[in-house]
Write a protein that holds these residues in place. Structure first.
Motif, PDB file in Angstrom:
ATOM      1  N   ARG A  26       0.810  -1.215   0.000  1.00  0.00           N
ATOM      2  CA  ARG A  26       0.000   0.000   0.000  1.00  0.00           C
ATOM      3  C   ARG A  26       0.844   1.267   0.000  1.00  0.00           C
TER       4      ARG A  26
ATOM      5  N   TYR B 270      -7.759   2.737  -2.228  1.00  0.00           N
ATOM      6  CA  TYR B 270      -8.924   2.096  -1.630  1.00  0.00           C
ATOM      7  C   TYR B 270     -10.068   3.096  -1.542  1.00  0.00           C
TER       8      TYR B 270
ATOM      9  N   ASN C  13      -6.201  -5.148  -1.720  1.00  0.00           N
ATOM     10  CA  ASN C  13      -6.349  -3.748  -2.113  1.00  0.00           C
ATOM     11  C   ASN C  13      -7.773  -3.231  -1.921  1.00  0.00           C
TER      12      ASN C  13
ATOM     13  N   GLU D 135      -7.406   0.514   5.021  1.00  0.00           N
ATOM     14  CA  GLU D 135      -6.012   0.555   5.463  1.00  0.00           C
ATOM     15  C   GLU D 135      -5.869   0.231   6.936  1.00  0.00           C
TER      16      GLU D 135
END
Length: 527
Positions: A204, A238, A286, A290
């Protein structure tokens, strides 16, 4: 640079694919002695039989090594290494069998106190003897002490890194050890090492390639392959849920993400990979937030506690909720202890009908019935999640509704729900497939086949629906997705009983104005 989205990590213990029973010291010793060594010795003696067996779909999931009848010298070398370096596992397994025999022959209802002197020497201080109320003798481990002893082989832990380029890239991993291969990078790292978090956070966030390479001690001969795991291209961002309602996403098998604009809850994480052509759409890492507020684990089976996924997500998980266990029973290793010892320090144990109350969210542990071959196993929970007191979902995983009266009593407390997620793998594997290495005596075949790892059938599922009156019913946890072949040996046809039973349930729901579907691949539901 970024780590590519299709880079996978395999957690290994002496090169065997790790799952919780291989981490916990007692179950690890018995699985290594009674399963792994026997499979490897069989392969060395007759590799051609293994090569023939793995070509037959009905044999997938059996005790057969998938190296095309080749590499028997390397298998023998691994077998000899384990016998040499893990010799105390043999002593431990022998001592457990001796203790069982001691209790069966001498514990006949009188005080157990004199038998403490007869406990095998290496088990003294690790076990407590007891009777149940029918005067059947047994013992329990002080499992936390085993993790601090010479029987916890942290130096057996390692990881392998590889790129996944197709759903069928890997053969069934639970019966084939991971030998050296040109497309793999093996690293001797304990699972708790935080460098794993730093590496997979790079899926990420951009990180320093040279720094991570040096910290992992990548050899010059490995660097070309290791470099191919990285890219300068950032992943797609995202799309955080910003609505005022609830979004539920199905990621495959039993993995469900429940989100509001305030909280995220991920159940039984088993995540596919991105970055290659596929006919089956799916959500991947993905497509996760997060920061994941809560991960819920329903039970301690390989397809619900997948270390491969959990290690990749460890850096972004705030809390993991696990069912409490039976406190030292051999067949029921403690999930909290296991997670703590491999680097997860945010574990919450939950009991039946116990709740976690958050702002706008209440998580309740619901009894999980059956599916564990009638063994005394407590580390299993369904979950009831209530969001804003207006959306209620039960995630029942593989719970088998063999006693509807139980859930009628639960319903008196929790009431009707909006959504039911229910597993219907109603022709599960027999007891010995999972728990055989732990049994002191082999069970008669007819008894073994009668005690299966099965979820609900049509009648049991229909009863749950009648009790909780959901508006939506989703059949899941069926092992149907093609990317699950490496961990699930299930192969269905249209005539397979789980397909027939789940089709019948879905039709029945739809006929009664209940929206129902057997999930496959990906699914988003917004409320």
């Amino acid at each position: 640079m970024y780590l590519k989205l299709n880079v996978a990590i395999e957690a290994l213990i002496d090169r065997w694919y790790a799952w919780p029973h291989l981490v916990s010291p007692a179950t690890s010793a018995l699985n290594v002695i009674e399963r792994h060594l026997k499979i490897m010795e069989s392969y060395v003696q007759n590799p051609k039989i293994h090569a023939a067996a793995v070509k037959r779909p009905e044999m997938i999931g059996g005790p057969f090594i998938d190296y095309k009848g080749e590499r028997s010298d390397e298998i023998k070398e691994l077998c000899d290494f384990i016998k040499d370096k893990r010799s105390n596992m043999f002593e431990f397994a022998t001592a457990v069998n001796d203790l069982n025999k001691l209790l069966q022959e001498n514990a006949v209802g009188f005080s157990l106190e004199p038998l403490y002197n007869e406990i095998p020497e290496i088990l003294k201080g690790f076990v407590e003897l007891y009777y149940d109320l029918y005067n059947n003798p047994n013992f329990r481990f002080y499992e936390s002490l085993l993790y601090k002893s010479e029987f916890y082989h942290e130096n057996a832990q390692s990881i392998s890194l590889q790129m996944i380029s197709a759903d069928n890239d890997r053969s069934f991993v639970l019966s084939t050890p991971r030998l050296d291969d040109a497309h793999l990078i093996h690293l001797d790292l304990p699972f708790k090492n935080s460098i794993i978090d730093d590496l997979f956070s790079m899926k990420r966030k951009k990180g320093n390639y040279n720094e991570i390479k040096e910290r992992l001690a990548i050899k010059d001969t490995q660097e070309e392959l290791f470099r191919s795991f990285f890219t300068e291209e950032p992943p797609k961002e995202y799309q955080r849920y910003l609505g005022n309602g609830i979004r539920t996403r199905y990621f495959g098998h039993a993995c469900v993400l429940v989100e509001t604009n305030e909280i995220s809850i991920l159940v039984d994480p088993v995540i596919s990979y991105d970055g290659y052509e596929t006919d089956v759409p799916r959500y991947t890492i993905n497509d996760l937030p997060e920061q994941i507020d809560y991960v819920l684990i329903t039970h301690n089976h390989q397809d619900h506690v997948l270390l491969e996924t959990l290690l990749q997500l460890r850096h972004c998980i705030s809390n993991i909720v696990v069912p409490s266990s039976g406190k030292g029973n051999l067949q029921d290793p403690n999930l909290k202890l296991m997670f703590n010892n491999i680097g997860f320090h945010n574990i919450i144990e939950l009991d039946d009908m116990e709740t976690i109350e958050l702002e706008g969210c209440v998580i309740t542990g619901v009894p999980f019935l059956g599916e564990h071959s009638d063994l005394d196993i407590r580390s299993k929970l369904c979950y009831h999640v209530s969001l804003h007191n207006k959306f209620k979902v039960i995630l029942a995983a593989d719970s088998c509704n063999i006693q509807p009266e139980l859930y009628q009593r639960v319903h008196q407390y929790l009431g009707d729900i909006d959504v039911l997620f229910l597993g219907m793998e109603c022709d599960g594997a027999p007891l010995s497939w999972l728990y055989g290495p732990l049994m002191p005596e082999k069970l008669d075949n007819d008894k073994n086949l009668s005690r299966r790892l099965s979820g609900s059938n049509y009648d049991q599922g229909k009863s749950l629906i009648e009790i909780f009156k959901p508006k939506n019913v989703f059949v899941y946890a069926m092992g149907l997705e093609p990317w699950l072949e490496f961990i699930s040996s299930i192969k269905y046809t249209d005539e397979s009983r789980p397909i027939v039973e789940s089709n019948k349930l879905v039709r029945d729901c739809n006929d009664n104005k209940i929206i129902a579907e057997r999930l496959f691949g990906e699914k988003t539901i917004e409320y």
